[in-house]
Design an enzyme around this catalytic site. Sequence first.
Site, PDB file in Angstrom:
ATOM      1  N   HIS A   1      -4.279   7.754  13.534  1.00  0.00           N
ATOM      2  CA  HIS A   1      -3.883   6.518  14.234  1.00  0.00           C
ATOM      3  C   HIS A   1      -2.444   6.144  13.843  1.00  0.00           C
ATOM      4  O   HIS A   1      -1.639   5.766  14.678  1.00  0.00           O
ATOM      5  CB  HIS A   1      -4.868   5.398  13.875  1.00  0.00           C
TER       6      HIS A   1
ATOM      7  N   ASN B   1       0.826  -1.205   0.000  1.00  0.00           N
ATOM      8  CA  ASN B   1       0.000   0.000   0.000  1.00  0.00           C
ATOM      9  C   ASN B   1       0.869   1.269   0.000  1.00  0.00           C
ATOM     10  O   ASN B   1       1.421   1.670   1.015  1.00  0.00           O
ATOM     11  CB  ASN B   1      -0.910  -0.033   1.246  1.00  0.00           C
TER      12      ASN B   1
ATOM     13  N   ASP C   1      -0.569  -3.009  10.508  1.00  0.00           N
ATOM     14  CA  ASP C   1      -1.911  -3.519  10.257  1.00  0.00           C
ATOM     15  C   ASP C   1      -2.877  -2.519  10.884  1.00  0.00           C
ATOM     16  O   ASP C   1      -2.681  -2.092  12.023  1.00  0.00           O
ATOM     17  CB  ASP C   1      -2.135  -4.926  10.811  1.00  0.00           C
TER      18      ASP C   1
ATOM     19  N   LYS D   1      -4.197  15.414   8.615  1.00  0.00           N
ATOM     20  CA  LYS D   1      -4.297  13.966   8.876  1.00  0.00           C
ATOM     21  C   LYS D   1      -3.009  13.395   9.465  1.00  0.00           C
ATOM     22  O   LYS D   1      -3.036  12.638  10.434  1.00  0.00           O
ATOM     23  CB  LYS D   1      -4.666  13.202   7.599  1.00  0.00           C
TER      24      LYS D   1
ATOM     25  N   LYS E   1      -0.057   4.148   2.452  1.00  0.00           N
ATOM     26  CA  LYS E   1       0.441   3.982   3.820  1.00  0.00           C
ATOM     27  C   LYS E   1       1.911   4.375   3.885  1.00  0.00           C
ATOM     28  O   LYS E   1       2.350   4.998   4.845  1.00  0.00           O
ATOM     29  CB  LYS E   1       0.320   2.523   4.252  1.00  0.00           C
TER      30      LYS E   1
ATOM     31  N   GLY F   1      -8.849   4.696   0.660  1.00  0.00           N
ATOM     32  CA  GLY F   1      -9.508   3.837   1.652  1.00  0.00           C
ATOM     33  C   GLY F   1     -10.735   4.503   2.264  1.00  0.00           C
ATOM     34  O   GLY F   1     -11.568   5.093   1.565  1.00  0.00           O
ATOM     35  N   TYR F   2     -10.825   4.418   3.590  1.00  0.00           N
ATOM     36  CA  TYR F   2     -11.983   4.961   4.298  1.00  0.00           C
ATOM     37  C   TYR F   2     -11.843   6.457   4.616  1.00  0.00           C
ATOM     38  O   TYR F   2     -12.690   7.021   5.312  1.00  0.00           O
ATOM     39  CB  TYR F   2     -12.209   4.178   5.599  1.00  0.00           C
TER      40      TYR F   2
END
Length: 194
Positions: A173, A19, A75, A168, A22, A148-149
């Site tokens: 997270h 990804n 993850d 962001k 990421k 993604g979301y």
Amino acid sequence: MKAVEDMPQLYDLYFVSSNKHKYDETKQILKSFGISVGFYKYELEEIQSSSLKLIAAKKAFQAFSKLKKPIIVEDAGLFIDSLGGFPGPYSSYVFKTIGNNGILNLLNKNRKAKFISIIHYCDQNCSKHFVAEITGKISQIQQGKGWGYDPIFIPKNFKQTFAEILDKNIVSHRYIALKKFTSWYLHKKKQNDR
Ligand code: IMP
């Protein structure tokens, strides 16, 4: 396995993932802490488990045994309260199948949700994970053009989705987990350099 970018420079550690989004975020965040990280684009096998920690640990051992260099993997998952934490560890599969509209169609009034990230570091001597979460809610419609979301997740204390906010990478997270990793990693490095 082949590093797809930034070769032939050598890095202290590598982010192993398929990804690129990421990696781009990880690179920017770690850069802000003075750490440069290389990218090894590689599709790690993901075990079926309800535990993000276990999934991340398995990915980390796999990545280290391929690369034989210090690595981090991540993850992550989106946990929605009214769906009992779904899609959680199945976030990737659910995104590929029903996507953001599918999620929006499942929700009513209670829209509380959280993102969890597990960053797992592994080298020849040590294996360690770092956990972080950010709470928030699911928007009524998709807003913004993120991956993604991102277009449906509104972090707490914000009015816009991850896809719309510029901040962001200083609230997510991923940022919180990488910040925890960084303070441990830089301390370890300092001790090793003595
Ligand atoms: P995994 O960590 O590769 O299993 O991915 C979990 C899935 O959650 C990803 O494929 C994305 O769809 C989603 N996801 C994880 N973190 C984020 C994020 O920061 N923004 C948007 N979607 C995310």
